[in-house]
Design a protein around this motif. Structure first.
Motif, PDB file in Angstrom:
ATOM      1  N   LEU A 173      13.720 -22.433  28.768  1.00 21.50           N
ATOM      2  CA  LEU A 173      12.832 -21.954  29.824  1.00 21.50           C
ATOM      3  C   LEU A 173      12.460 -20.483  29.623  1.00 21.50           C
ATOM      4  CD1 LEU A 173      11.427 -22.329  32.585  1.00 21.50           C
ATOM      5  CD2 LEU A 173      13.624 -21.794  33.665  1.00 21.50           C
ATOM      6  N   LEU A 174      13.429 -19.659  29.294  1.00 20.15           N
ATOM      7  CA  LEU A 174      13.159 -18.236  29.087  1.00 20.15           C
ATOM      8  C   LEU A 174      12.177 -18.008  27.946  1.00 20.15           C
ATOM      9  CD1 LEU A 174      16.718 -16.646  29.507  1.00 20.15           C
ATOM     10  CD2 LEU A 174      14.717 -16.250  30.960  1.00 20.15           C
ATOM     11  N   ALA A 175      12.355 -18.753  26.859  1.00 17.52           N
ATOM     12  CA  ALA A 175      11.445 -18.600  25.724  1.00 17.52           C
ATOM     13  C   ALA A 175      10.027 -19.002  26.113  1.00 17.52           C
ATOM     14  CB  ALA A 175      11.936 -19.433  24.543  1.00 17.52           C
ATOM     15  N   MET A 176       9.895 -20.112  26.815  1.00 19.60           N
ATOM     16  CA  MET A 176       8.566 -20.574  27.215  1.00 19.60           C
ATOM     17  C   MET A 176       7.898 -19.567  28.147  1.00 19.60           C
ATOM     18  SD  MET A 176       8.059 -23.445  25.610  1.00 19.60           S
ATOM     19  CE  MET A 176       6.823 -24.439  26.460  1.00 19.60           C
ATOM     20  N   ARG A 177       8.648 -19.033  29.090  1.00 17.45           N
ATOM     21  CA  ARG A 177       8.088 -18.058  30.028  1.00 17.45           C
ATOM     22  C   ARG A 177       7.712 -16.758  29.322  1.00 17.45           C
ATOM     23  NH1 ARG A 177      12.056 -18.603  35.378  1.00 17.45           N
ATOM     24  NH2 ARG A 177      11.021 -20.441  36.295  1.00 17.45           N
ATOM     25  N   ASN A 178       8.578 -16.307  28.419  1.00 14.56           N
ATOM     26  CA  ASN A 178       8.310 -15.046  27.729  1.00 14.56           C
ATOM     27  C   ASN A 178       7.067 -15.109  26.857  1.00 14.56           C
ATOM     28  OD1 ASN A 178      10.504 -13.852  28.929  1.00 14.56           O
ATOM     29  ND2 ASN A 178      11.807 -13.886  27.117  1.00 14.56           N
ATOM     30  N   TYR A 179       6.730 -16.303  26.406  1.00 16.90           N
ATOM     31  CA  TYR A 179       5.535 -16.465  25.576  1.00 16.90           C
ATOM     32  C   TYR A 179       4.350 -17.008  26.391  1.00 16.90           C
ATOM     33  CZ  TYR A 179       7.989 -15.403  21.241  1.00 16.90           C
ATOM     34  OH  TYR A 179       8.680 -14.769  20.235  1.00 16.90           O
ATOM     35  N   GLY A 180       4.518 -17.050  27.706  1.00 14.62           N
ATOM     36  CA  GLY A 180       3.426 -17.468  28.571  1.00 14.62           C
ATOM     37  C   GLY A 180       3.053 -18.930  28.449  1.00 14.62           C
ATOM     38  N   LEU A 181       4.027 -19.778  28.138  1.00 16.59           N
ATOM     39  CA  LEU A 181       3.768 -21.198  27.953  1.00 16.59           C
ATOM     40  C   LEU A 181       4.337 -22.012  29.107  1.00 16.59           C
ATOM     41  CD1 LEU A 181       4.634 -21.465  24.150  1.00 16.59           C
ATOM     42  CD2 LEU A 181       2.377 -21.180  25.192  1.00 16.59           C
ATOM     43  N   THR A 182       3.767 -23.181  29.333  1.00 12.72           N
ATOM     44  CA  THR A 182       4.209 -24.064  30.418  1.00 12.72           C
ATOM     45  C   THR A 182       5.395 -24.898  29.957  1.00 12.72           C
ATOM     46  OG1 THR A 182       1.951 -24.224  31.264  1.00 12.72           O
ATOM     47  CG2 THR A 182       3.521 -25.905  31.992  1.00 12.72           C
TER      48      THR A 182
END
Length: 281
Positions: A150-159
């Motif tokens: 989740l953190l990786a997806m959020r940090n890269y602006g992905l859903t």
């Protein structure tokens, strides 16, 4: 000849090879320090009965006169208090895998591990990445793997999207993958068993790995390197865990040291299933 000591080991799962590997490494490290191990298995389902079973197994090991306890933790928030209340200071305790405040233990940094695995897929150009495993409930330690994703997806602006596997073994991943269609270009799986099921389900659905969907597992079980395509996965540092567990136990036995937590990380083994142009076994 010096008399051998005895350490009690409490685990909750011995049916999967990953846990057998962990116990094997503990046996080796304990033997080096002239200790034998007494193994008990608690229920592997987190319910009222299984929580009581964990307490009962701890008490039975102490009653057998063990010199210390090595406890494979579940990861629920009340576990540390439950263990402390069951032990009541009678023997030293070292836990492994999940954090246990006020106890010595080895913590696998699942958040960092799964962040790195997800980031690897993002760097390969993937944006529609799903996670198969427990959801990202922020109050659950068990969901640390999902939190890293989740953190990786959020940090890269992905859903992000969690696909909660109903069965932690191969069948759960297989069933989930049969329902995915073309939703994702990459999948991060909670463990290698789930990933193997996913690969089979995708293949049966006519979805190519890694051409259509990249797959990453966790654990690096032996068969992972021999799948077609070979599975990219996080390699659990079993030997380092076992060595650190025994070091912490000796600290407790010999010097009555203050409890401390040692954090270890897994290594991403890049093979064919993620689509990267490299292979490592």
């Amino acid at each position: 000849m010096e008399k051998m000591g005895t350490l009690g080991v409490l685990t909750y799962q011995i049916s999967l090879k990953t846990f057998g590997i962990m116990i094997d490494h503990l046996l080796r490290e304990a033997n080096k320090q002239n200790y034998q191990l007494l193994l008990k298995v608690a229920s592997n389902r987190i319910s009222l009965n299984s929580l009581e079973d964990q307490i009962l197994q701890i008490q039975q090991l102490i009653a057998r006169g063990v010199d210390g306890l090595l406890i494979h933790t579940w990861g629920d928030e009340e576990e540390s208090v439950r263990i402390l209340n069951a032990v009541r200071g009678r023997v030293p305790v070292v836990t492994f895998f999940y954090p246990t405040p006020n106890l010595s233990g080895i913590v696998l940094d699942f958040v960092s591990d799964f962040y790195g695995a997800t980031e690897h897929l993002i760097e390969l150009g993937h944006e529609r990445i799903g996670f198969i495993g427990p959801d990202g409930n922020e109050t659950s330690l068990i969901s640390a793997k999902a939190k890293g994703y989740l953190l990786a997806m959020r940090n890269y602006g992905l859903t992000h999207q969690f696909l909660s596997s109903r069965n932690i073994q191969t069948e759960g991943g297989y069933r989930e993958s049969k329902e995915l269609g073309d939703q994702f270009t990459a999948l991060v799986c909670r463990d290698d068993y789930t990933a193997i099921g996913v690969c089979r389900g995708l293949w049966e659905s006519g979805i190519r790995i890694p051409d259509d969907v990249a797959v990453v597992g966790n654990g690096d079980i032996e068969v992972a390197a021999y799948l077609t395509p070979a599975l990219t996965t996080l390699a659990t540092p079993y030997e380092a865990i076992a060595r650190a567990v025994m070091d912490l136990m000796l600290e407790q036995l010999e010097a009555q040291a203050e409890p401390r937590q040692v954090i270890l990380k897994s290594r991403l083994v890049v093979r064919e299933s993620c689509g990267a142009n490299q292979s490592e076994k």
